[in-house]
Design a protein around this motif. Structure first.
Motif, PDB file in Angstrom:
ATOM      1  N   LEU A  50       2.928   6.028  -1.914  1.00 15.80           N
ATOM      2  CA  LEU A  50       1.715   6.018  -1.568  1.00 15.80           C
ATOM      3  C   LEU A  50       1.025   5.532  -2.755  1.00 15.80           C
ATOM      4  O   LEU A  50       0.106   6.807  -3.019  1.00 15.80           O
ATOM      5  CB  LEU A  50       1.800   7.164  -0.625  1.00 15.80           C
ATOM      6  CG  LEU A  50       2.493   6.705   0.962  1.00 15.80           C
ATOM      7  CD1 LEU A  50       1.853   7.916   1.639  1.00 15.80           C
ATOM      8  CD2 LEU A  50       1.331   5.167   1.854  1.00 15.80           C
ATOM      9  N   LYS A  51       0.113   4.457  -2.495  1.00 19.64           N
ATOM     10  CA  LYS A  51      -0.846   4.226  -3.814  1.00 19.64           C
ATOM     11  C   LYS A  51      -2.547   4.014  -2.919  1.00 19.64           C
ATOM     12  O   LYS A  51      -2.394   4.131  -1.666  1.00 19.64           O
ATOM     13  CB  LYS A  51      -1.231   2.556  -3.713  1.00 19.64           C
ATOM     14  CG  LYS A  51       0.385   2.442  -4.771  1.00 19.64           C
ATOM     15  CD  LYS A  51       0.288   0.422  -5.262  1.00 19.64           C
ATOM     16  CE  LYS A  51      -0.087  -0.386  -4.080  1.00 19.64           C
ATOM     17  NZ  LYS A  51       0.381  -1.126  -4.568  1.00 19.64           N
ATOM     18  N   LYS A  52      -2.775   5.262  -3.571  1.00 19.23           N
ATOM     19  CA  LYS A  52      -4.303   5.904  -3.493  1.00 19.23           C
ATOM     20  C   LYS A  52      -5.396   4.133  -3.190  1.00 19.23           C
ATOM     21  O   LYS A  52      -5.270   4.296  -4.292  1.00 19.23           O
ATOM     22  CB  LYS A  52      -4.990   6.557  -3.788  1.00 19.23           C
ATOM     23  CG  LYS A  52      -4.230   7.906  -3.239  1.00 19.23           C
ATOM     24  CD  LYS A  52      -4.310   8.961  -4.272  1.00 19.23           C
ATOM     25  CE  LYS A  52      -3.663  10.609  -3.553  1.00 19.23           C
ATOM     26  NZ  LYS A  52      -4.239  11.647  -4.084  1.00 19.23           N
ATOM     27  N   PRO A  53      -5.962   3.815  -2.452  1.00 14.84           N
ATOM     28  CA  PRO A  53      -6.925   4.039  -1.316  1.00 14.84           C
ATOM     29  C   PRO A  53      -5.745   4.323  -0.316  1.00 14.84           C
ATOM     30  O   PRO A  53      -5.037   3.444  -0.549  1.00 14.84           O
ATOM     31  CB  PRO A  53      -8.113   3.959  -1.183  1.00 14.84           C
ATOM     32  CG  PRO A  53      -7.986   2.865  -1.589  1.00 14.84           C
ATOM     33  CD  PRO A  53      -6.674   2.837  -2.332  1.00 14.84           C
ATOM     34  N   ILE A  54      -4.519   5.459   0.722  1.00 20.47           N
ATOM     35  CA  ILE A  54      -4.028   5.365   1.648  1.00 20.47           C
ATOM     36  C   ILE A  54      -4.136   4.588   2.966  1.00 20.47           C
ATOM     37  O   ILE A  54      -5.370   4.702   3.445  1.00 20.47           O
ATOM     38  CB  ILE A  54      -3.428   6.389   1.952  1.00 20.47           C
ATOM     39  CG1 ILE A  54      -2.844   7.640   1.024  1.00 20.47           C
ATOM     40  CG2 ILE A  54      -2.444   6.560   3.317  1.00 20.47           C
ATOM     41  CD1 ILE A  54      -2.324   8.603   0.551  1.00 20.47           C
ATOM     42  N   ASN A  55      -3.187   3.032   3.557  1.00 23.06           N
ATOM     43  CA  ASN A  55      -3.550   2.302   3.794  1.00 23.06           C
ATOM     44  C   ASN A  55      -2.984   3.201   5.400  1.00 23.06           C
ATOM     45  O   ASN A  55      -1.511   3.510   5.232  1.00 23.06           O
ATOM     46  CB  ASN A  55      -2.806   1.152   4.195  1.00 23.06           C
ATOM     47  CG  ASN A  55      -2.906   0.400   4.925  1.00 23.06           C
ATOM     48  OD1 ASN A  55      -2.712   0.964   6.052  1.00 23.06           O
ATOM     49  ND2 ASN A  55      -3.494  -0.930   4.794  1.00 23.06           N
ATOM     50  N   PRO A  56      -3.645   3.642   6.746  1.00 23.02           N
ATOM     51  CA  PRO A  56      -2.605   4.635   7.640  1.00 23.02           C
ATOM     52  C   PRO A  56      -1.782   4.209   8.367  1.00 23.02           C
ATOM     53  O   PRO A  56      -0.899   4.438   8.297  1.00 23.02           O
ATOM     54  CB  PRO A  56      -3.649   4.337   8.693  1.00 23.02           C
ATOM     55  CG  PRO A  56      -5.068   4.590   7.565  1.00 23.02           C
ATOM     56  CD  PRO A  56      -4.924   2.740   7.126  1.00 23.02           C
TER      57      PRO A  56
END
Length: 466
Positions: free
Chosen positions: A123-129
């Protein structure tokens, strides 16, 4: 910064109730205490039992003492890293628990390497909900739990509206849904393309099967064959168990190829073969598996232009474009604005524990005058913010965020060779580029002659909807 993005954009779905959520324990390994607590809180609200660890050694103790169905770990930890933790879990404990690695943009290549060593995904930050939802569901499904058919929220979160443009859209949906046609859904970012895909699935002969979305932008050419078609144990170094691919998981149901325009060119030929022959071959296998699935794809990009530029295969385009549906942007369905706003107020009340009854006419009119380049997603986030700050029973003009002047002339280039950003007009140029690129950030960044990371940073800076 990551934590702030997570809060502002995390829209909880009342339909998010996976069968496994009530039993599954998830370990979150994150040294940023506030960010880790945000993830833990959201997981608990959605029925999971979530445990938080801030260090590598603490995580080892938790894993040794508890039975976890999934591990979410940051790549960088004060006393180790996610890869060392994953290696310990695999080699010392001989555990097959799926592990998802969380990482910043600068470390994506490292995360891909982690997947080759046995991580389920990253998962790449910023995390997409919404991406987090999908990846958790896919990881739990990979363990053999019977959750495949229930991993995506239903259409009760969708306001149909009565505008002429939406009524035409629903007629097209009703026309194509009972067929086996592959459907291509076109529309800007945030218009609700996935909900339309769900609607087609629910009205189709495949409705009893699972609906499985695929984020095509996250499929690298190295990992795509395993993700889409599966693999056999021992077929490569990190293949510690057989894995079903998306197509096999979706047997008898629908595969939703989201943002198909972002699919790596090398992967497009492999996908085309699977669609044409309705057969897939897992990595390491000598035998094809027949799969009967409905294909729905979506994009905010002009695929015909992508074909001309050599970024998308023409034969694949014709295969997925047997029937096209265009979802109108919010500015073209203002007849639905009142209903949409009322719905999002109701949603925000439930989420935030508020009791806002409506919105004052002058505030509603001000909102209708805006550009809404982020469409329904942007409107939903603005309404949630207004409900949070509202001190009376109705949203008032003072509760609204500061919008760009609706009639303000934007100074932008008309020649694609002269889109370079000017400091005095950066926000307007970025908004214009995103609109021209139909929300596709990769294309917008190329127009503006900057890289994608810089575009994201500037969107954060100016508060432009992601």
């Amino acid at each position: 910064m990551w934590g702030i993005f997570f809060v502002c954009n995390f829209v909880e779905s009342t339909e998010f109730c996976y069968l496994c959520a009530m039993k599954c324990r998830i370990l979150v390994v994150e040294d940023d205490a506030s960010f880790g607590m945000m993830i833990q809180t959201w997981l608990k609200k959605n029925g999971y039992e979530a445990v938080l660890a801030s260090r590598y050694e603490q995580a080892k103790i938790e894993i040794s003492n508890g039975d976890f169905g999934l591990i979410l770990t940051d790549l960088r930890l004060p006393d180790g890293d996610g890869i060392i933790l994953m290696t310990w879990v695999r080699e010392k404990l001989k555990s097959k628990v799926p592990i998802i690695v969380m990482t910043g943009y600068a470390e994506v290549q490292t995360a891909v390497s982690a997947m080759k060593l046995g991580a389920f995904d990253y998962l790449k930050k910023p995390i997409n909900p919404s991406v987090l939802e999908e990846k958790i569901a896919a990881a739990l499904a990979s363990t053999g739990d019977e959750v495949d058919a229930t991993i995506i929220p239903g259409n009760k979160q969708w306001v149909k509206g009565n505008s002429p443009s939406m009524q035409r859209l629903y007629k097209h949906v009703e026309l194509v849904a009972p067929t086996k046609f592959s459907v291509l859904i076109l529309g800007e970012s945030g218009t609700g393309k996935e909900y339309i895909a769900r609607m087609i699935h629910d009205l189709s002969p495949y409705k009893e099967g699972p609906f499985i979305p695929v984020d095509c932008g996250s499929l690298s050419k190295e990992l795509a064959p395993s993700e889409l078609f599966g693999h056999l144990k021992g077929s490569f170094t990190s293949a510690i168990a057989d894995k079903k691919g998306v197509f096999e998981q979706a047997k008898g149901g629908t595969v939703f190829l989201d943002e198909v325009g972002n699919l790596p060119y090398e992967v497009q030929m492999q996908l085309l073969r699977a669609l044409q022959e309705q057969k897939v071959r897992p990595v390491g296998s000598a035998t094809d598996i027949h799969v009967d699935v409905r294909i729905i794809a979506a994009t905010n990009e002009n695929l015909e232009q992508a074909i001309e530029e050599g970024r998308f295969r023409q034969d694949l385009f014709h295969r997925i474009n047997e029937f096209a549906i265009e979802v109108p942007p919010l500015r073209d369905r203002l007849e639905d604005f009142d209903e949409l706003t009322a719905f999002f107020i109701s949603q925000a009340n439930e989420e935030l524990g508020k009791n806002v009854k409506g919105i004052m006419p002058d505030a509603l009119q001000r909102m209708k005058e805006q550009r809404w380049n982020g469409n329904l997603r942007e409107l939903r986030n603005v309404v949630r913010r207004c409900v949070l700050f509202a001190e009376s029973e109705n949203i008032e003009l003072d509760d609204l965020p500061v919008f760009s002047a609706p009639n303000k002339k934007t100074v932008i280039a008309t020649d694609e060779d002269d889109w370079a950003l000017r400091p005095e007009h950066e926000k307007e140029q970025i908004e214009a580029a995103l609109q021209k690129a139909r929300g596709n950030k990769t294309v917008a960044a190329k127009l503006l002659q900057i890289d994608r990371k810089t575009l994201y940073n500037k969107m954060h800076l100016y508060g432009i909807e992601l």
